[in-house]
Design an enzyme around this catalytic site. Structure first.
Site, PDB file in Angstrom:
ATOM      1  N   HIS A  98      50.459  26.271  39.026  1.00  0.00           N
ATOM      2  CA  HIS A  98      49.949  26.979  37.845  1.00  0.00           C
ATOM      3  C   HIS A  98      48.537  26.465  37.521  1.00  0.00           C
ATOM      4  O   HIS A  98      47.970  25.721  38.290  1.00  0.00           O
ATOM      5  CB  HIS A  98      50.888  26.772  36.657  1.00  0.00           C
ATOM      6  N   LYS A 100      45.679  28.084  37.273  1.00  0.00           N
ATOM      7  CA  LYS A 100      44.533  28.652  37.986  1.00  0.00           C
ATOM      8  C   LYS A 100      43.463  29.087  36.992  1.00  0.00           C
ATOM      9  O   LYS A 100      43.768  29.577  35.909  1.00  0.00           O
ATOM     10  CB  LYS A 100      44.990  29.811  38.864  1.00  0.00           C
ATOM     11  N   HIS A 118      50.105  24.429  32.116  1.00  0.00           N
ATOM     12  CA  HIS A 118      51.450  24.911  32.437  1.00  0.00           C
ATOM     13  C   HIS A 118      52.386  24.492  31.303  1.00  0.00           C
ATOM     14  O   HIS A 118      53.389  23.823  31.524  1.00  0.00           O
ATOM     15  CB  HIS A 118      51.931  24.396  33.793  1.00  0.00           C
ATOM     16  N   TYR A 163      48.831  30.514  32.183  1.00  0.00           N
ATOM     17  CA  TYR A 163      48.285  31.818  32.605  1.00  0.00           C
ATOM     18  C   TYR A 163      47.091  32.225  31.732  1.00  0.00           C
ATOM     19  O   TYR A 163      47.052  33.324  31.169  1.00  0.00           O
ATOM     20  CB  TYR A 163      49.361  32.916  32.573  1.00  0.00           C
ATOM     21  N   ARG A 179      50.195  32.403  27.658  1.00  0.00           N
ATOM     22  CA  ARG A 179      51.533  32.099  27.150  1.00  0.00           C
ATOM     23  C   ARG A 179      51.470  30.711  26.532  1.00  0.00           C
ATOM     24  O   ARG A 179      50.979  29.769  27.165  1.00  0.00           O
ATOM     25  CB  ARG A 179      52.553  32.152  28.301  1.00  0.00           C
ATOM     26  N   HIS A 183      58.252  28.831  29.811  1.00  0.00           N
ATOM     27  CA  HIS A 183      58.855  30.175  29.746  1.00  0.00           C
ATOM     28  C   HIS A 183      59.177  30.631  28.332  1.00  0.00           C
ATOM     29  O   HIS A 183      58.888  31.762  27.957  1.00  0.00           O
ATOM     30  CB  HIS A 183      60.150  30.205  30.569  1.00  0.00           C
ATOM     31  N   TYR A 221      56.036  38.190  30.777  1.00  0.00           N
ATOM     32  CA  TYR A 221      54.827  38.034  31.599  1.00  0.00           C
ATOM     33  C   TYR A 221      53.896  39.192  31.251  1.00  0.00           C
ATOM     34  O   TYR A 221      54.361  40.331  31.126  1.00  0.00           O
ATOM     35  CB  TYR A 221      55.154  38.052  33.094  1.00  0.00           C
ATOM     36  N   CYS A 241      65.345  34.564  30.379  1.00  0.00           N
ATOM     37  CA  CYS A 241      65.203  33.141  30.685  1.00  0.00           C
ATOM     38  C   CYS A 241      66.517  32.413  30.404  1.00  0.00           C
ATOM     39  O   CYS A 241      66.956  32.309  29.259  1.00  0.00           O
ATOM     40  CB  CYS A 241      64.069  32.541  29.857  1.00  0.00           C
TER      41      CYS A 241
HETATM   42 ZN    ZN Z   1      62.656  31.228  32.426  1.00  0.00          ZN
END
Ligand code: ZN
Length: 458
Positions: A98, A100, A118, A163, A179, A183, A221, A241
């Protein structure tokens, strides 16, 4: 005395041939220190500004690197290490994958990169909008305008971002979408009206919450793009999730679409109805759903507007576990007519592997062009155009832009304000050697570079 002229001529010839062959040693990648996918289609990582294309990618040790190509002098500069990530620093540990970088050039020519996140760590404090995981979202800016050789860190964004996606509007306002953690975190944005020197506090867009049981949470996402005028458009999908007693996997469903009017900070659905933030699963399902994918899983695509301002959305569909097991993905196109979504066929394109990446272009009057990176039938990585003039019911293969045996490709989004010679960044990943080759592709194929320059010395 012997005539030495022939010998001198011979020596000069040899030297000339050597120098020519050195000069001729050009390669079509600009750097060879990429890492993992290095770029992702949901993070704008390049901008053409005053004749120079600036681009960012994730390189060695998961750090952020920036290179620049001057279209007038045809000279490359960099890559330079723009910032050091917390990720990728534990010897022997697998890459986090992650963090990037996303890049934007502000109106004064300073280059900004956000990267490294992340979810952030517990040591970064309490995350009221999500859960922690690793890394830290970091914002660096070039010390001088249009100069990528030196950088400084600005402490003005949340450390919890994952992200990171910069977007710049015509009036110079810069938005950073991400985000807000791992998750189970809200998707948020922060806005800057002073060329990235300060940012607003986070605004929640998509809401995470427990779904009846503590073992399942709503997660998301999202891919954000510049639309037209003051609008930012986004497509997103739903991640179920699972934690606790349930085995966590990559289960994701559906395709959604909505619009952000940055002038009045209001969000609306495709029919123009106002949305209430932060958007829950229930609200998203009733107001923004393009298609319920049923038992199929989805992987997020992207969105663009046609010549009438109607959105086109792509989404990848796969069988269960496709996201984890390398199963095939099919790309599907959705086009809003003004009254309804027209769904293309999801079985026209050849079987697309787990690593397929794509961006999209609309060519008036009705042709949709997809740039696709995928593995072909002979196990070679390809980047090629695939075109449809019937809203995705059928596709024909267009120009092949790049092909490599034993390499697969990842793609960035389109470069902002792109020069025709430099439209997109690709990372060529080889299973044989660790080095990921970085390509800058345009209408004339990859922009070449001296091999000795493209071999990055850390
Ligand atoms: Zn998840």
């Amino acid at each position: 005395m012997k005539n030495i002229t022939p010998y001198l001529l011979l020596i000069i010839s040899v030297l000339l041939i050597q120098s020519c062959s050195n000069k001729a040693e050009m390669v079509d990648y600009f750097a060879d220190n990429g890492l993992g996918n290095s770029v992702v289609t949901k993070a704008e990582s390049g901008e053409h500004f005053n004749g120079v294309t600036y681009l960012a990618y994730q390189g060695s040790l998961e750090d952020a690197y920036v290179a620049a190509y001057n279209h007038k002098t045809q000279k490359w500069d960099g890559p330079y290490k723009a910032g050091v990530s917390l990720l990728g620093k534990t010897p022997g540990k697998k890459n986090d994958g992650h963090g990037k970088p996303t890049l934007v050039v502000d109106d004064e020519g300073f280059i900004h990169v956000a990267f490294g996140g992340h979810g952030g760590l517990k040591s970064h404090g309490e995350n009221t909008l999500g859960n922690p995981h690793s890394g830290k979202q970091i914002h660096v800016v070039s010390k001088k305008p249009m100069d990528i050789s030196s950088w400084e860190e600005l402490d003005n964004i949340s450390p919890f971002g994952t992200y990171s996606q910069f977007l710049k509007m015509d009036n110079g306002d810069i938005y950073l979408f991400y985000r807000h953690g791992a998750h189970q975190s809200n998707w948020t944005y922060q806005k800057s009206t002073d060329n990235g020197r300060t940012f607003s506090t986070e605004v929640s867009i998509l809401k995470t919450k427990k779904r009846g049981t503590p073992d399942v949470a709503d997660a998301w996402y999202a891919d954000f793009r510049y639309g037209e005028g003051n609008d930012i458009i986004t497509t997103f999908n739903y991640h179920k999730c699972k934690t606790g007693g349930l085995k966590h996997d990559g289960e994701r469903h559906n395709a959604y679409y909505m619009v952000f009017n940055t002038e009045n900070s209001e969000w609306r659905n495709v029919e123009g109805e106002k949305l209430t933030l932060p958007i829950t699963k229930e609200h998203a399902d009733s107001m923004t759903l393009i298609e319920d994918s049923g038992d199929l899983w989805t992987h997020i695509g992207t969105t663009i507007l046609d010549d009438r301002g109607n959105p086109i959305v792509t989404s990848f569909l796969s069988e269960h576990l496709g996201l984890k097991s390398g199963g095939p993905r099919h790309l599907k196109v959705y086009h809003w007519t003004g009254n309804e979504w027209i769904a293309g066929s999801d079985s026209i394109l050849p079987l697309i592997t787990n690593d397929a990446k794509s961006d999209i272009k609309f060519t008036s009057p009705n042709e949709i062009n997809l740039i696709l990176a995928y593995i072909d039938d002979n196990n070679s990585g390809e980047i090629a155009w695939w075109n449809t003039s019937d809203d995705g019911q059928s596709f024909t293969k267009g120009d092949l832009l790049l092909k490599r045996e034993e390499r697969k490709f990842a793609l960035s989004p389109w470069i902002r304000n792109a020069h025709p010679d430099a439209r997109i960044v690709a990372a060529g990943i080889s299973g044989k050697d660790k080095n990921v080759q970085m390509f800058l592709l345009g209408d004339n194929g990859p922009i070449k570079r001296l091999k000795t320059e493209a071999e990055v010395i850390e």
